[in-house]
Design a protein around this motif. Structure first.
Motif, PDB file in Angstrom:
ATOM      1  N   UNK A 110     -18.594   0.028  89.458  1.00 42.38           N
ATOM      2  CA  UNK A 110     -18.528   0.588  88.185  1.00 42.38           C
ATOM      3  C   UNK A 110     -18.325   2.090  88.178  1.00 42.38           C
ATOM      4  N   UNK A 111     -19.134   2.989  88.977  1.00 45.42           N
ATOM      5  CA  UNK A 111     -18.724   4.352  88.973  1.00 45.42           C
ATOM      6  C   UNK A 111     -17.445   4.800  89.288  1.00 45.42           C
ATOM      7  N   UNK A 112     -17.152   4.003  90.460  1.00 45.07           N
ATOM      8  CA  UNK A 112     -15.583   4.365  91.039  1.00 45.07           C
ATOM      9  C   UNK A 112     -14.569   3.927  90.102  1.00 45.07           C
ATOM     10  N   UNK A 113     -14.772   3.021  89.161  1.00 38.27           N
ATOM     11  CA  UNK A 113     -13.839   2.578  88.341  1.00 38.27           C
ATOM     12  C   UNK A 113     -13.382   3.616  87.138  1.00 38.27           C
ATOM     13  N   UNK A 114     -14.850   4.208  86.568  1.00 36.70           N
ATOM     14  CA  UNK A 114     -14.961   5.329  85.489  1.00 36.70           C
ATOM     15  C   UNK A 114     -14.111   6.543  86.475  1.00 36.70           C
ATOM     16  N   UNK A 115     -14.349   6.841  87.693  1.00 39.18           N
ATOM     17  CA  UNK A 115     -13.834   7.947  88.045  1.00 39.18           C
ATOM     18  C   UNK A 115     -12.389   7.789  88.262  1.00 39.18           C
ATOM     19  N   UNK A 116     -12.045   6.604  88.503  1.00 39.31           N
ATOM     20  CA  UNK A 116     -10.538   6.337  88.794  1.00 39.31           C
ATOM     21  C   UNK A 116      -9.522   6.428  87.104  1.00 39.31           C
ATOM     22  N   UNK A 117     -10.496   5.951  86.281  1.00 32.39           N
ATOM     23  CA  UNK A 117      -9.733   6.233  84.876  1.00 32.39           C
ATOM     24  C   UNK A 117      -9.871   7.719  84.466  1.00 32.39           C
ATOM     25  N   UNK A 118     -10.804   8.562  84.854  1.00 31.38           N
ATOM     26  CA  UNK A 118     -10.487  10.111  84.466  1.00 31.38           C
ATOM     27  C   UNK A 118      -9.690  10.698  85.711  1.00 31.38           C
ATOM     28  N   UNK A 119      -9.578  10.320  86.515  1.00 31.24           N
ATOM     29  CA  UNK A 119      -8.830  10.825  87.679  1.00 31.24           C
ATOM     30  C   UNK A 119      -7.400  10.523  87.676  1.00 31.24           C
ATOM     31  N   UNK A 120      -7.174   9.614  86.917  1.00 28.92           N
ATOM     32  CA  UNK A 120      -5.448   9.182  86.381  1.00 28.92           C
ATOM     33  C   UNK A 120      -5.038  10.331  85.289  1.00 28.92           C
ATOM     34  N   UNK A 121      -6.124  10.755  84.492  1.00 29.16           N
ATOM     35  CA  UNK A 121      -5.686  11.808  83.772  1.00 29.16           C
ATOM     36  C   UNK A 121      -6.027  13.328  84.174  1.00 29.16           C
ATOM     37  N   UNK A 122      -6.887  13.471  85.221  1.00 28.16           N
ATOM     38  CA  UNK A 122      -7.307  14.759  85.471  1.00 28.16           C
ATOM     39  C   UNK A 122      -6.923  15.248  86.948  1.00 28.16           C
ATOM     40  N   UNK A 123      -6.614  14.457  87.814  1.00 29.54           N
ATOM     41  CA  UNK A 123      -6.582  14.691  89.173  1.00 29.54           C
ATOM     42  C   UNK A 123      -5.342  15.736  89.227  1.00 29.54           C
ATOM     43  N   UNK A 124      -5.672  16.774  90.226  1.00 31.28           N
ATOM     44  CA  UNK A 124      -4.507  17.741  90.253  1.00 31.28           C
ATOM     45  C   UNK A 124      -4.068  17.456  91.683  1.00 31.28           C
ATOM     46  N   UNK A 125      -3.196  18.599  92.068  1.00 32.27           N
ATOM     47  CA  UNK A 125      -2.298  18.654  93.452  1.00 32.27           C
ATOM     48  C   UNK A 125      -3.439  18.910  94.506  1.00 32.27           C
ATOM     49  N   UNK A 126      -4.447  19.809  94.456  1.00 29.13           N
ATOM     50  CA  UNK A 126      -5.754  19.793  95.255  1.00 29.13           C
ATOM     51  C   UNK A 126      -6.351  18.381  95.399  1.00 29.13           C
TER      52      UNK A 126
END
Length: 242
Positions: A110-126
């Motif tokens: 569940x934590x990883x799914x929440x992280x993926x949802x946010x990362x799809x919006x916020x992840x950067x080149x780094x």
């Protein structure tokens, strides 16, 4: 005169010392990585006994605020942002049989799914560079054929995903759970008998495409498989390695 640790003004002495240290950290007069004065110096500064200081420091360590190091340059340090205190509590409950490992694994997904949802919006080149480096290291370690060598990069993927969410609380929780899972893998020396690289690459590809739904779908399927694998091996193991 109150004895050390006895009630004083509604609070025990060690609690006053603990709260004073927290105030120093909150006011940024003590920052992450800073070393606290010695027990003797703290006792003199707060006009209390060393036992009260020791109890206050132990409480702050258990809550994850402080960490201790041994040696000439050791002492009590303000911890960098971390969920280690939370992780230790959960680990202790699992060891004592008060928390099923299944519960931890379910929370991880569940934590990883929440992280993926946010990362799809916020992840950067780094973040994507960190994903690529992690997957390359995972491939290298898997090719070595050493189960212990693969644990760190496999678990690090969880941490990279947590950081890519750019949510500090979520990242800390994922760090804590990841370290406990790593402990289980080390104890049971589980071999990698399921596909681990392709699903991770697919997750990262979905994140790059900003497709949160696809990333969550792949994560759910992959970690359902890994959870079944880990639990089946742990439950069937007669005795873990020391």
């Amino acid at each position: 005169m109150h004895a050390e640790g006895s009630a004083a003004g509604g609070r025990r002495i060690f609690e006053r010392v603990r709260d004073a240290i927290l105030d120093e950290i909150g006011a940024q007069r003590l920052n992450p990585g800073d070393r606290l004065p010695s027990e003797r110096a703290l006792a003199e500064a707060f006009h209390v006994g060393r036992h009260a200081v020791r109890e206050a420091l132990r409480t702050l360590e258990m809550s994850g605020v402080l960490r201790f190091a041994k040696g000439v340059n050791g002492g009590a340090f303000v911890r960098e942002r971390s969920g280690e205190g939370v992780g230790q509590s959960i680990r202790d409950m699992i060891v004592l049989g008060r928390m099923p490992l299944e519960d931890l694994m379910a929370v991880r997904v569940n934590l990883l799914m929440q992280a993926a949802e946010l990362a799809a919006q916020r992840a950067d080149d780094e973040d994507f560079a960190a994903f690529d480096a992690n997957i390359a290291e995972t491939v290298r370690c898997l090719e070595m054929g050493d189960p212990l060598a693969t644990i760190d990069p496999l678990v690090e993927f969880n941490r990279v995903l947590g950081r890519a969410s750019h949510n500090l609380v979520l990242s800390m929780l994922i760090d804590s759970v990841a370290e406990i899972v790593a402990d289980v893998l080390r104890v049971y020396r589980l071999t990698s008998e399921i596909e681990l690289v392709a699903p991770r690459r697919a997750v990262v590809a979905a994140l790059r495409a900003r497709d949160a739904a696809e990333a969550a779908r792949i994560l759910t399927a992959h970690y359902a498989q890994t959870t079944r694998y880990v639990l089946s091996r742990v439950n069937s193991a007669a005795k873990p390695d020391a």
